[in-house]
Design a protein around this motif. Structure first.
Motif, PDB file in Angstrom:
ATOM      1  N   GLU A  18     -42.348   4.926  14.192  1.00  0.00           N
ATOM      2  CA  GLU A  18     -41.685   6.307  14.400  1.00  0.00           C
ATOM      3  C   GLU A  18     -42.176   7.065  12.927  1.00  0.00           C
ATOM      4  O   GLU A  18     -42.694   8.366  13.193  1.00  0.00           O
ATOM      5  CB  GLU A  18     -40.257   6.256  14.140  1.00  0.00           C
ATOM      6  CG  GLU A  18     -39.473   5.696  15.114  1.00  0.00           C
ATOM      7  CD  GLU A  18     -39.521   6.556  16.444  1.00  0.00           C
ATOM      8  OE1 GLU A  18     -39.731   7.710  16.320  1.00  0.00           O
ATOM      9  OE2 GLU A  18     -39.358   6.031  17.567  1.00  0.00           O
ATOM     10  N   ILE A  19     -42.693   6.324  11.979  1.00  0.00           N
ATOM     11  CA  ILE A  19     -43.180   7.049  10.759  1.00  0.00           C
ATOM     12  C   ILE A  19     -44.548   6.832  10.333  1.00  0.00           C
ATOM     13  O   ILE A  19     -45.084   7.600   9.621  1.00  0.00           O
ATOM     14  CB  ILE A  19     -42.308   6.673   9.382  1.00  0.00           C
ATOM     15  CG1 ILE A  19     -42.255   5.009   9.143  1.00  0.00           C
ATOM     16  CG2 ILE A  19     -40.650   6.805   9.457  1.00  0.00           C
ATOM     17  CD1 ILE A  19     -41.659   4.768   7.715  1.00  0.00           C
ATOM     18  N   LYS A  30     -38.611   7.155   3.625  1.00  0.00           N
ATOM     19  CA  LYS A  30     -38.858   8.705   3.699  1.00  0.00           C
ATOM     20  C   LYS A  30     -40.293   9.337   3.108  1.00  0.00           C
ATOM     21  O   LYS A  30     -41.000  10.148   3.495  1.00  0.00           O
ATOM     22  CB  LYS A  30     -37.422   9.414   2.817  1.00  0.00           C
ATOM     23  CG  LYS A  30     -36.295   9.351   3.444  1.00  0.00           C
ATOM     24  CD  LYS A  30     -35.290   9.713   2.515  1.00  0.00           C
ATOM     25  CE  LYS A  30     -33.947   9.517   3.495  1.00  0.00           C
ATOM     26  NZ  LYS A  30     -32.746  10.111   2.754  1.00  0.00           N
ATOM     27  N   ALA A  53     -42.856   8.549   5.679  1.00  0.00           N
ATOM     28  CA  ALA A  53     -42.740   9.660   6.722  1.00  0.00           C
ATOM     29  C   ALA A  53     -43.288  10.912   6.428  1.00  0.00           C
ATOM     30  O   ALA A  53     -44.153  11.702   6.873  1.00  0.00           O
ATOM     31  CB  ALA A  53     -41.496   9.674   7.315  1.00  0.00           C
ATOM     32  N   LYS A  54     -43.021  11.320   5.004  1.00  0.00           N
ATOM     33  CA  LYS A  54     -43.510  12.648   4.447  1.00  0.00           C
ATOM     34  C   LYS A  54     -44.958  12.355   4.443  1.00  0.00           C
ATOM     35  O   LYS A  54     -45.656  13.381   4.490  1.00  0.00           O
ATOM     36  CB  LYS A  54     -42.747  13.053   3.138  1.00  0.00           C
ATOM     37  CG  LYS A  54     -43.149  14.142   2.580  1.00  0.00           C
ATOM     38  CD  LYS A  54     -42.378  14.531   1.359  1.00  0.00           C
ATOM     39  CE  LYS A  54     -42.890  15.760   0.695  1.00  0.00           C
ATOM     40  NZ  LYS A  54     -42.204  16.109  -0.587  1.00  0.00           N
ATOM     41  N   LYS A  62     -46.845  13.055   7.415  1.00  0.00           N
ATOM     42  CA  LYS A  62     -46.402  14.243   8.071  1.00  0.00           C
ATOM     43  C   LYS A  62     -45.409  13.635   9.515  1.00  0.00           C
ATOM     44  O   LYS A  62     -45.802  14.452  10.738  1.00  0.00           O
ATOM     45  CB  LYS A  62     -47.520  14.916   8.411  1.00  0.00           C
ATOM     46  CG  LYS A  62     -48.399  15.379   7.241  1.00  0.00           C
ATOM     47  CD  LYS A  62     -49.523  16.386   7.291  1.00  0.00           C
ATOM     48  CE  LYS A  62     -50.306  16.834   6.294  1.00  0.00           C
ATOM     49  NZ  LYS A  62     -51.295  17.560   6.461  1.00  0.00           N
ATOM     50  N   LYS A  63     -44.572  12.729   9.299  1.00  0.00           N
ATOM     51  CA  LYS A  63     -43.830  12.400  10.461  1.00  0.00           C
ATOM     52  C   LYS A  63     -42.445  12.828  10.060  1.00  0.00           C
ATOM     53  O   LYS A  63     -41.922  12.955   9.156  1.00  0.00           O
ATOM     54  CB  LYS A  63     -43.943  11.061  10.570  1.00  0.00           C
ATOM     55  CG  LYS A  63     -45.307  10.420  11.112  1.00  0.00           C
ATOM     56  CD  LYS A  63     -45.534  10.893  12.647  1.00  0.00           C
ATOM     57  CE  LYS A  63     -46.789  10.040  12.945  1.00  0.00           C
ATOM     58  NZ  LYS A  63     -47.344  10.385  14.387  1.00  0.00           N
ATOM     59  N   GLN A  64     -41.932  13.036  11.152  1.00  0.00           N
ATOM     60  CA  GLN A  64     -40.368  13.508  11.093  1.00  0.00           C
ATOM     61  C   GLN A  64     -39.274  12.201  11.231  1.00  0.00           C
ATOM     62  O   GLN A  64     -39.661  11.482  12.231  1.00  0.00           O
ATOM     63  CB  GLN A  64     -39.897  14.453  12.340  1.00  0.00           C
ATOM     64  CG  GLN A  64     -38.468  15.181  11.873  1.00  0.00           C
ATOM     65  CD  GLN A  64     -38.216  15.870  10.658  1.00  0.00           C
ATOM     66  OE1 GLN A  64     -39.084  16.663  10.242  1.00  0.00           O
ATOM     67  NE2 GLN A  64     -37.021  15.864  10.099  1.00  0.00           N
ATOM     68  N   LEU A  65     -38.570  11.878  10.334  1.00  0.00           N
ATOM     69  CA  LEU A  65     -37.897  10.673  10.119  1.00  0.00           C
ATOM     70  C   LEU A  65     -36.682  11.143  11.220  1.00  0.00           C
ATOM     71  O   LEU A  65     -36.025  12.165  11.210  1.00  0.00           O
ATOM     72  CB  LEU A  65     -37.349  10.773   8.981  1.00  0.00           C
ATOM     73  CG  LEU A  65     -36.487   8.992   8.708  1.00  0.00           C
ATOM     74  CD1 LEU A  65     -37.566   7.955   8.883  1.00  0.00           C
ATOM     75  CD2 LEU A  65     -35.906   9.089   7.386  1.00  0.00           C
ATOM     76  N   PRO A  66     -36.575  10.272  12.250  1.00  0.00           N
ATOM     77  CA  PRO A  66     -35.493  10.296  13.336  1.00  0.00           C
ATOM     78  C   PRO A  66     -34.020  10.366  12.453  1.00  0.00           C
ATOM     79  O   PRO A  66     -33.745   9.886  11.770  1.00  0.00           O
ATOM     80  CB  PRO A  66     -35.658   9.108  14.176  1.00  0.00           C
ATOM     81  CG  PRO A  66     -36.976   8.644  14.068  1.00  0.00           C
ATOM     82  CD  PRO A  66     -37.319   8.871  12.688  1.00  0.00           C
ATOM     83  N   LEU A  67     -33.208  11.157  13.133  1.00  0.00           N
ATOM     84  CA  LEU A  67     -31.796  11.276  12.715  1.00  0.00           C
ATOM     85  C   LEU A  67     -31.097   9.924  12.559  1.00  0.00           C
ATOM     86  O   LEU A  67     -30.290   9.750  11.640  1.00  0.00           O
ATOM     87  CB  LEU A  67     -31.081  12.296  13.522  1.00  0.00           C
ATOM     88  CG  LEU A  67     -31.581  13.655  13.291  1.00  0.00           C
ATOM     89  CD1 LEU A  67     -30.776  14.499  14.495  1.00  0.00           C
ATOM     90  CD2 LEU A  67     -31.369  14.250  11.968  1.00  0.00           C
ATOM     91  N   GLN A  69     -31.641   8.126   9.410  1.00  0.00           N
ATOM     92  CA  GLN A  69     -31.394   8.757   8.047  1.00  0.00           C
ATOM     93  C   GLN A  69     -30.648   7.857   6.976  1.00  0.00           C
ATOM     94  O   GLN A  69     -30.658   8.165   5.949  1.00  0.00           O
ATOM     95  CB  GLN A  69     -30.669  10.048   8.387  1.00  0.00           C
ATOM     96  CG  GLN A  69     -31.290  11.260   8.850  1.00  0.00           C
ATOM     97  CD  GLN A  69     -32.426  11.893   8.190  1.00  0.00           C
ATOM     98  OE1 GLN A  69     -32.424  11.788   7.154  1.00  0.00           O
ATOM     99  NE2 GLN A  69     -33.676  12.083   8.784  1.00  0.00           N
TER     100      GLN A  69
END
Length: 347
Positions: A3-4, A296, A299-300, A303-308, A311
C-alpha cells in the motif's frame, strides 16, 4: 508495503547509503592480501653491500655470490631464511669467487639463520616487511587473519542477538563506531601484538555491522524486492573490492592504506539522521506508535496515501510481552528448520 510502496523513493535513499557500508567492508574481509603482502626477501648479511660496492657487482652478481641457492645444503628453508655464516668484511676476499677464496668449495660453507633481519624487494611496506613475519615467524601472518575470522564467528552470535534485542539502527551505529576507531588504531599499532588485538576487535563488529545493514535493507522493502536488494547489496561488496584494489595499487604502505580505507567509515555515523529503525522490528517490540511514524514517513516519501484502515496500528496482544529473540527461533518451526539447515550446509 504494497500500500505504501515496496521499493519507492523513500527506500532507495537509505538503501544506497547502506550499499556504501557494504562496499567498505571489503578491506576487512580480504585486506590481508595487501596488508600482509609477502615480497621476495633474503637475509641481511653485514658487509655484503660494502663488498658489492668494492667489487662493482650488479644486483644479480651480488645475489649469486652471497645468497645460498634455494633448497641447498639439505635445508628446507632455502635462501630466504638462511645465509652464509661468513665475515664479508674479511680481507682477501676474491671478487670473482669470494666463497671459494674462503673455503674452496661453496657447499662446505656453513649456513646460519637470519640474525640481522631481512632485505625485501618491495618499494612499500606491509605487515610482513615491518614486523618480519617470514620464515620461522610466517605463522603470525596467518594468526593475524585467523583473529579476524574468530571475531566474525563470535560477533555474529553476539551482535546478531543485540540487533534483535535492542534494534537494528542502534546496533549498526555501535558497530560502525567501534569498527572505525579500531581500524584507526590498527594503522597506528606500535607492535604486531597490538595490530592483532585491534584487528580482532574489528572482526568482532565489522561483519556484524554488514549483516545488520543487510537485515535493514530486507526489512524496509516489500517481499517481492527482497531478493533484488539482497543481490545488489552484495554487488556493492564486489564494487568495493575493485575500488580497494585500486587504492592498494596507489598506496603501497600498509599503514596509509589502512587509514585510507578506515576513515570513510566515520561518515556512516551520519546514519543516525539518515536511517529509520525497522518498522517490522518496532512492531515485534510492541512499539506501535514509533512503527506508525516510520510507516507514515515511508508513505509520504513514496507519495502514497496511507489507507484509513492503517491510520492506527493495533494488535490484539498490545499489552502482552515483547517478542524476545532466542537461538531456538532458528529451529522453532519446520520451515525455519529447513532454511537453517540449508544455509548452514551452504556456508
Amino acid at each position: 508495503m504494497k500500500e505504501i510502496g515496496e521499493f519507492g523513493r523513500f527506500q532507495k535513499q537509505p538503501f544506497f547509503v547502506l550499499c556504501l557500508l557494504s562496499a567498505t567492508f571489503t578491506p576487512i574481509y580480504v585486506g590481508v592480501v595487501f596488508f600482509g603482502f609477502t615480497p621476495e626477501h633474503r637475509c641481511f648479511s653485514p658487509g655484503v653491500a660494502e663488498l658489492s660496492q668494492r667489487c662493482g657487482w650488479s644486483l644479480a652478481e651480488q645475489l649469486n655470490h652471497t645468497v645460498p641457492e634455494w633448497g641447498g645444503h639439505g635445508t628446507t628453508f632455502g635462501s630466504r631464511c638462511r645465509r652464509y655464516n661468513v665475515d664479508w668484511n674479511a680481507t682477501g676476499l676474491s671478487c670473482t669467487d669470494p666463497l671459494g677464496s674462503l673455503a674452496g668449495n661453496r657447499s662446505s660453507v656453513p649456513l646460519s639463520p637470519c640474525r640481522d633481519g631481512w632485505l625485501y624487494d618491495y618499494p612499500g611496506t606491509s605487515l610482513v616487511t615491518e614486523f618480519n613475519l617470514v620464515c620461522e615467524d610466517s605463522w603470525k601472518l596467518d594468526l593475524f587473519q585467523s583473529c579476524v575470522n574468530a571475531g566474525f564467528f563470535i560477533g555474529s552470535m553476539v551482535i546478531g542477538y543485540m540487533a534483535d534485542r535492542f534494534g537494528r539502527k542502534l546496533c549498526l551505529l555501535i558497530t560502525v563506531l567501534i569498527n572505525s576507531v579500531s581500524g584507526v588504531l590498527v594503522a597506528f599499532a606500535p607492535s604486531y601484538t597490538w595490530a592483532v588485538v585491534f584487528r580482532l576487535v574489528q572482526g568482532l563488529v565489522s561483519k556484524e555491522g554488514w549483516l545488520t545493514g543487510y537485515v535493514l535493507t530486507a526489512e524496509f522493502v516489500g517481499l517481492s524486492f527482497r531478493k533484488t536488494v539482497g543481490v545488489i547489496y552484495q554487488l556493492a561488496f564486489t564494487v568495493g573490492l575493485l575500488i580497494f584494489t585500486a587504492v592498494a595499487y596507489v598506496l603501497q604502505h600498509w599503514r596509509w592504506l589502512q587509514l585510507a580505507v578506515t576513515l570513510p567509515n566515520f561518515f556512516f555515523l551520519l546514519y543516525y539522521w539518515c536511517l529509520s529503525e525497522s518498522p517490522r522490528w518496532l512492531i515485534t517490540q510492541k512499539q506501535n506508535d514509533k512503527a506508525m511514524e516510520v510507516i507514515k514517513r515511508i508513505a509520504k516519501g513514496n507519495k502514497k496515501q496511507l489507507p484509513l484502515s492503517f491510520q492506527y496500528l493495533k494488535s490484539e496482544d498490545d499489552d502482552g510481552e515483547k517478542l524476545k529473540p532466542s537461538f531456538l527461533d532458528l529451529v522453532r518451526t519446520p520451515q525455519i528448520r529447513k532454511h537453517t539447515c540449508i544455509l548452514m550446509y551452504s556456508w
